[in-house]
Scaffold this active site. Structure first.
Site, PDB file in Angstrom:
ATOM      1  CG  ASP A  31      89.969  61.498  55.259  1.00 20.75           C
ATOM      2  OD1 ASP A  31      90.769  62.734  54.938  1.00 20.75           O
ATOM      3  OD2 ASP A  31      89.676  60.673  54.357  1.00 20.75           O
ATOM      4  CG  HIS A  48      93.533  71.525  57.056  1.00 17.02           C
ATOM      5  ND1 HIS A  48      93.017  70.267  57.247  1.00 17.02           N
ATOM      6  CD2 HIS A  48      94.435  71.753  56.548  1.00 17.02           C
ATOM      7  CE1 HIS A  48      93.894  69.532  56.258  1.00 17.02           C
ATOM      8  NE2 HIS A  48      94.810  70.681  55.804  1.00 17.02           N
ATOM      9  CB  SER A  76      98.250  60.891  60.060  1.00 18.42           C
ATOM     10  OG  SER A  76      99.197  59.907  59.655  1.00 18.42           O
ATOM     11  CD1 TRP A  80     105.483  63.495  60.097  1.00 19.12           C
ATOM     12  CD2 TRP A  80     105.742  65.658  59.988  1.00 19.12           C
ATOM     13  NE1 TRP A  80     105.695  64.034  61.389  1.00 19.12           N
ATOM     14  CE2 TRP A  80     105.549  65.476  61.531  1.00 19.12           C
ATOM     15  CE3 TRP A  80     105.876  67.044  59.548  1.00 19.12           C
ATOM     16  CZ2 TRP A  80     105.961  66.462  62.447  1.00 19.12           C
ATOM     17  CZ3 TRP A  80     106.179  68.065  60.728  1.00 19.12           C
ATOM     18  CH2 TRP A  80     105.836  67.887  61.806  1.00 19.12           C
ATOM     19  NE  ARG A  82      97.877  65.221  53.894  1.00 22.42           N
ATOM     20  CZ  ARG A  82      96.499  65.410  54.143  1.00 22.42           C
ATOM     21  NH1 ARG A  82      96.105  66.570  54.374  1.00 22.42           N
ATOM     22  NH2 ARG A  82      95.650  64.500  54.066  1.00 22.42           N
ATOM     23  CG  LEU A 142      85.391  64.322  76.159  1.00 19.81           C
ATOM     24  CD1 LEU A 142      84.502  63.043  75.947  1.00 19.81           C
ATOM     25  CD2 LEU A 142      84.951  65.381  75.335  1.00 19.81           C
TER      26      LEU A 142
HETATM   27  C1  FPP Z   1      91.973  65.273  57.086  1.00 25.85           C
HETATM   28  O1  FPP Z   1      91.396  65.943  55.843  1.00 25.85           O
HETATM   29  C2  FPP Z   1      92.626  66.284  58.195  1.00 25.85           C
HETATM   30  C3  FPP Z   1      93.965  66.180  58.322  1.00 25.85           C
HETATM   31  C4  FPP Z   1      94.730  65.774  57.743  1.00 25.85           C
HETATM   32  C5  FPP Z   1      94.435  67.216  59.598  1.00 25.85           C
HETATM   33  C6  FPP Z   1      93.763  68.477  60.208  1.00 25.85           C
HETATM   34  C7  FPP Z   1      92.822  67.991  61.057  1.00 25.85           C
HETATM   35  C8  FPP Z   1      91.813  68.807  61.781  1.00 25.85           C
HETATM   36  C9  FPP Z   1      92.019  70.250  61.374  1.00 25.85           C
HETATM   37  C10 FPP Z   1      90.606  68.236  62.486  1.00 25.85           C
HETATM   38  C11 FPP Z   1      90.906  68.228  63.882  1.00 25.85           C
HETATM   39  C12 FPP Z   1      91.209  69.526  64.527  1.00 25.85           C
HETATM   40  C13 FPP Z   1      91.464  69.934  65.833  1.00 25.85           C
HETATM   41  C14 FPP Z   1      91.779  71.062  66.158  1.00 25.85           C
HETATM   42  C15 FPP Z   1      91.224  68.701  66.868  1.00 25.85           C
HETATM   43  P1  FPP Z   1      92.388  65.875  54.650  1.00 25.85           P
HETATM   44  O2  FPP Z   1      93.400  67.131  54.496  1.00 25.85           O
HETATM   45  O3  FPP Z   1      93.040  64.511  54.341  1.00 25.85           O
HETATM   46  O4  FPP Z   1      91.227  65.981  53.451  1.00 25.85           O
HETATM   47  P2  FPP Z   1      91.129  65.228  52.082  1.00 25.85           P
HETATM   48  O5  FPP Z   1      90.944  63.684  52.133  1.00 25.85           O
HETATM   49  O6  FPP Z   1      90.046  66.035  51.800  1.00 25.85           O
HETATM   50  O7  FPP Z   1      92.349  65.829  51.471  1.00 25.85           O
END
Ligand code: FPP
Length: 252
Positions: A31, A48, A76, A80, A82, A142
């Site tokens: 997060d 991201h 998650s 959707w 967002r 892994l």
């Molecule tokens: C959380 O940050 C992240 C996400 C909702 C999705 C994207 C996740 C990644 C890009 C990391 C994993 C990637 C890979 C390729 C495995 P947020 O947008 O909720 O942050 P905020 O809470 O600061 O708004």
């Protein structure tokens, strides 16, 4: 412990964290990408992208830190909600990630699986997932599980619906059904890390985290390093996991 003069590839095999806490399943709620970007005056999509870089670093370091399974929350089912542009940027990034990282996973002995619903993902992403899973299926070092369009509650509900038709009723057979729903297996989480300052599970691995240890960090995901992962595993190894029994010191 990461020595400043060593690159990750040069770290000696026998690190303390490996000796104390071997063969872990670590789940990570990654997060803070959006806030990381916003605080730099960048679009959230840049956060991201930086988050995907952090994922690369952590995946490379994980086997050396004693981790056999790493589950990352990439998208998650709640995401959707967002704006469509942000969701599409994440989906594009995940697709790109699979295309560029599959060869790297093969070289590093990483088996990649995706858990979560696939029917709402773009067909091209579904194909990339299937290709990547097939190409990396024999990775011995892994098991990397990327959770995409994932909701633990939905998975448990789906498993319960299937379970209803199963004749032998036991927690073990329920776990087996849940593994089928997940596709990428469902194993007990030892350590759950959440970055970004929030302290909640957000519908991630609810069944599997029943006895997990939790480490919550203020640090936003794009700033998370292999040294942070190592420190979290060391913190884990200092904790006594009783699973409801008495601690050794009291039990005698
Ligand atoms: C959380 O940050 C992240 C996400 C909702 C999705 C994207 C996740 C990644 C890009 C990391 C994993 C990637 C890979 C390729 C495995 P947020 O947008 O909720 O942050 P905020 O809470 O600061 O708004």
């Amino acid at each position: 412990m990461l020595m400043p003069h060593l690159t990750l590839r040069q770290i000696p095999a026998a690190q303390p964290a490996i000796a104390q806490a071997p063969r872990l399943h670590v789940g990570i709620i990654s997060d803070g990408n959006g806030r990381w970007a916003t605080s730099r005056g960048l679009p959230r999509s840049a956060g991201h992208r930086a988050g995907a870089e952090a994922a690369r670093r952590v995946i490379e370091a994980a086997p050396r830190i004693g981790i056999h399974t790493l589950t990352l929350f990439a998208l998650s089912s709640a995401n959707w909600k967002r704006p469509a542009a942000e969701v599409h940027a994440i989906l594009r990034l995940l697709h790109e990630y699979l295309l560029t990282e599959t060869t790297h996973c093969i070289d590093e002995g990483v088996r990649l699986s995706v858990i979560g619903r696939r029917d709402r993902l773009p067909a091209t992403l579904r194909q990339a997932i299937a290709d990547s899973e097939a190409a990396t299926a024999k990775g011995p070092r892994l098991h990397l599980r990327l959770a995409m369009d994932y909701s633990a509650r939905e998975a448990i509900y789906q498993a319960a619906c299937r379970f209803y038709k199963v004749t032998e009723l036991s927690p073990e057979s329920f776990s087996t059904v849940l593994q089928e729903v997940h596709r990428g297996g469902s194993t007990e989480v030892d350590l759950l890390i959440r970055t970004g300052g929030e302290q909640r599970l957000s519908d991630f691995l609810l069944w599997e985290c029943a006895f997990a240890e939790f480490v919550f960090l203020q640090k936003r995901w794009p700033d998370f390093t292999a040294a942070d992962l190592d420190a979290a595993v060391k913190e884990f190894s200092r904790r006594e996991r009783t699973r409801g029994a008495l601690p050794d010191a009291i039990a005698g």
